[in-house]
Enzyme design. Structure first.
Site, PDB file in Angstrom:
ATOM      1  N   ASP A 186      -4.508   3.809  -2.352  1.00 26.30           N
ATOM      2  CA  ASP A 186      -5.624   4.222  -1.498  1.00 26.30           C
ATOM      3  C   ASP A 186      -6.097   5.620  -1.886  1.00 26.30           C
ATOM      4  O   ASP A 186      -5.362   6.594  -1.718  1.00 26.30           O
ATOM      5  CB  ASP A 186      -5.191   4.199  -0.030  1.00 26.30           C
ATOM      6  CG  ASP A 186      -4.968   2.775   0.458  1.00 26.30           C
ATOM      7  OD1 ASP A 186      -5.934   1.999   0.424  1.00 26.30           O
ATOM      8  OD2 ASP A 186      -3.830   2.441   0.841  1.00 26.30           O
ATOM      9  N   MET A 245      -8.656   8.502  -1.031  1.00 30.14           N
ATOM     10  CA  MET A 245      -9.555   8.986   0.037  1.00 30.14           C
ATOM     11  C   MET A 245      -9.997  10.404  -0.273  1.00 30.14           C
ATOM     12  O   MET A 245      -9.195  11.207  -0.761  1.00 30.14           O
ATOM     13  CB  MET A 245      -8.804   8.973   1.370  1.00 30.14           C
ATOM     14  CG  MET A 245      -8.171   7.634   1.705  1.00 30.14           C
ATOM     15  SD  MET A 245      -7.401   7.677   3.317  1.00 30.14           S
ATOM     16  CE  MET A 245      -6.569   6.077   3.317  1.00 30.14           C
ATOM     17  N   HIS A 247      -8.164   1.272  -4.447  1.00 34.85           N
ATOM     18  CA  HIS A 247      -9.102   1.120  -3.337  1.00 34.85           C
ATOM     19  C   HIS A 247      -9.758   2.482  -3.089  1.00 34.85           C
ATOM     20  O   HIS A 247      -9.134   3.381  -2.526  1.00 34.85           O
ATOM     21  CB  HIS A 247      -8.315   0.621  -2.100  1.00 34.85           C
ATOM     22  CG  HIS A 247      -9.132   0.489  -0.862  1.00 34.85           C
ATOM     23  ND1 HIS A 247      -8.565   0.309   0.391  1.00 34.85           N
ATOM     24  CD2 HIS A 247     -10.479   0.500  -0.653  1.00 34.85           C
ATOM     25  CE1 HIS A 247      -9.529   0.230   1.299  1.00 34.85           C
ATOM     26  NE2 HIS A 247     -10.688   0.349   0.699  1.00 34.85           N
ATOM     27  N   SER A 274       0.850  -1.192   0.000  1.00 35.20           N
ATOM     28  CA  SER A 274       0.000   0.000   0.000  1.00 35.20           C
ATOM     29  C   SER A 274       0.885   1.240   0.000  1.00 35.20           C
ATOM     30  O   SER A 274       1.674   1.450   0.928  1.00 35.20           O
ATOM     31  CB  SER A 274      -0.906   0.004   1.223  1.00 35.20           C
ATOM     32  OG  SER A 274      -1.338   1.332   1.468  1.00 35.20           O
ATOM     33  N   MET A 317     -11.996   4.991  -1.204  1.00 33.88           N
ATOM     34  CA  MET A 317     -12.642   5.273   0.092  1.00 33.88           C
ATOM     35  C   MET A 317     -13.248   6.663  -0.046  1.00 33.88           C
ATOM     36  O   MET A 317     -12.688   7.663   0.424  1.00 33.88           O
ATOM     37  CB  MET A 317     -11.600   5.201   1.217  1.00 33.88           C
ATOM     38  CG  MET A 317     -11.218   3.772   1.574  1.00 33.88           C
ATOM     39  SD  MET A 317      -9.652   3.660   2.470  1.00 33.88           S
ATOM     40  CE  MET A 317      -8.536   3.671   1.064  1.00 33.88           C
ATOM     41  N   MET A 351     -11.606  -5.125   5.073  1.00 35.98           N
ATOM     42  CA  MET A 351     -10.823  -4.185   5.883  1.00 35.98           C
ATOM     43  C   MET A 351     -10.611  -4.779   7.275  1.00 35.98           C
ATOM     44  O   MET A 351     -11.570  -5.151   7.949  1.00 35.98           O
ATOM     45  CB  MET A 351     -11.575  -2.855   6.047  1.00 35.98           C
ATOM     46  CG  MET A 351     -11.640  -1.980   4.810  1.00 35.98           C
ATOM     47  SD  MET A 351     -10.062  -1.460   4.121  1.00 35.98           S
ATOM     48  CE  MET A 351      -9.220  -0.717   5.495  1.00 35.98           C
ATOM     49  N   HIS A 387      -1.117  -1.384  -4.467  1.00 34.75           N
ATOM     50  CA  HIS A 387      -2.375  -0.952  -3.845  1.00 34.75           C
ATOM     51  C   HIS A 387      -2.362   0.573  -3.663  1.00 34.75           C
ATOM     52  O   HIS A 387      -1.480   1.129  -3.004  1.00 34.75           O
ATOM     53  CB  HIS A 387      -2.519  -1.656  -2.497  1.00 34.75           C
ATOM     54  CG  HIS A 387      -3.829  -1.437  -1.819  1.00 34.75           C
ATOM     55  ND1 HIS A 387      -4.966  -2.148  -2.122  1.00 34.75           N
ATOM     56  CD2 HIS A 387      -4.186  -0.573  -0.829  1.00 34.75           C
ATOM     57  CE1 HIS A 387      -5.968  -1.753  -1.357  1.00 34.75           C
ATOM     58  NE2 HIS A 387      -5.523  -0.788  -0.563  1.00 34.75           N
ATOM     59  N   ASP A 414      -6.859  -6.025   4.162  1.00 37.51           N
ATOM     60  CA  ASP A 414      -6.197  -4.715   4.143  1.00 37.51           C
ATOM     61  C   ASP A 414      -6.249  -4.082   5.526  1.00 37.51           C
ATOM     62  O   ASP A 414      -7.322  -3.750   6.028  1.00 37.51           O
ATOM     63  CB  ASP A 414      -6.917  -3.832   3.107  1.00 37.51           C
ATOM     64  CG  ASP A 414      -6.270  -2.470   2.916  1.00 37.51           C
ATOM     65  OD1 ASP A 414      -5.182  -2.233   3.466  1.00 37.51           O
ATOM     66  OD2 ASP A 414      -6.873  -1.647   2.200  1.00 37.51           O
TER      67      ASP A 414
END
Ligand code: DX5
Ligand code: ZN
Length: 212
Positions: free
Chosen positions: A33, A35, A64, A6, A66, A135, A31, A173
Site C-alpha cells: 500500500d 499512500m 496499490h 497487505s 493511493m 475497496m 500487497h 481489499d
C-alpha cells in the site's frame, strides 16, 4: 482464492522476517500500500523500502497506489518490476493513457475503486485491464470494518465480466477475514487482500489457509 497479504499490518521493524513468513505460508502475491498523505490521510513507504521488500519476497508484488499524482508514482515504482500496479479512478483524468503506459512498462494494469465509485464508470476501460481492485473500506488504514454494500458491486462487476467476455481478475481489499471470505468468493472475487486478519493472527499460515 488467491491471497495477497497487505504489508500495512506487518511489523515494519521486522519487514524482512514478516515478508518471508507470509511467502512461506502460502501467500500468492504481496500487497504493498503506497499512500502519499494527500489522496488519503496517511503516508506509507516509497521505492527504497519496497525495493527491500522485493528482495525479501519470493512472490510477485501487487502495488496499490493511493496517491494524487499517479503518473509520477508509476514511473517511480516501475523499475521494481511489480506484477500489478493499481491506481484509483477517482484521482485520474486520463486513465486510458495511464493503463497503456503501465502496460508499456511491462506491468499488469489495474484500477482501484473507492466504496462510493460505480463499476459502470470503468466499463469502457475493462477490456484494457488485468485486474479491478474493489475497496471494501475507505482507503488509508488497515484494520477497518468491511462494508457489506460493496458485495452488490462485486456481483455487478462479475456479471459485466461475463457479458463482455473478459478475464480480468477481481480483487477485494479491506476488512477481509474468514468471516466474509465465503460470500466474497460467491460474489466473484479472485484475489483477497488481507492485512490485520493475517498479521494479527497467532498463525499467519493458518489465517492464509482459512482464506484459501
Ligand atoms: C487500506 C489498504 C488495505 C489495508 C487492508 O487502505 O488498501 O490494503 O491494508 O487491511 P485490512 O485487511 O486490515 O483491512
Ligand atoms: Zn490496499
Amino acid at each position: 482464492m488467491l491471497v495477497a497479504p497487505s504489508l500495512l499490518s506487518a511489523d515494519f521493524g521486522n519487514l524482512d522476517r514478516d515478508v518471508k513468513k507470509v511467502c512461506e505460508s502460502g501467500a500468492d502475491i504481496i500487497h504493498v500500500d503506497v499512500m502519499d498523505g494527500h489522496f488519503v490521510p496517511n503516508l506509507t513507504i516509497g521505492p527504497p523500502v519496497v525495493s527491500a521488500v522485493a528482495k525479501s519476497s519470493t512472490k510477485p508484488l501487487d502495488i496499490h497506489l493511493m496517491v494524487q499524482n499517479n503518473t509520477f508514482f508509476v514511473e517511480l515504482f516501475a523499475p521494481l518490476k511489480p506484477e500489478y500496479i493499481s491506481f484509483h479512478i477517482e484521482e485520474e483524468k486520463h486513465p486510458h493513457r495511464l493503463i497503456q503506459r503501465i502496460r508499456e512498462l511491462g506491468i499488469k494494469p489495474a484500477i482501484a475503486l473507492n466504496p462510493h465509485s460505480r463499476v459502470e464508470d470503468i466499463e469502457y476501460l475493462l477490456s484494457e485491464l488485468e485486474m479491478v481492485l474493489i475497496m471494501s473500506v475507505n482507503p488509508g488504514f488497515g484494520g477497518q470494518k468491511f462494508l457489506p454494500a460493496v458485495l452488490k458491486k462485486i456481483e455487478k462487476l462479475r456479471d459485466m465480466r461475463i457479458e463482455l467476455g473478459l478475464d480480468f481478475l477481481i480483487e477485494v481489499d479491506g476488512g477481509v477475514s474468514d468471516k466474509n471470505i465465503d460470500v466474497l468468493k460467491d460474489a466473484g472475487v479472485d484475489i483477497a487482500v488481507s492485512g490485520s486478519y493475517i498479521f494479527g493472527h497467532k498463525s499467519p499460515e493458518e489465517a492464509i489457509r482459512s482464506l484459501k
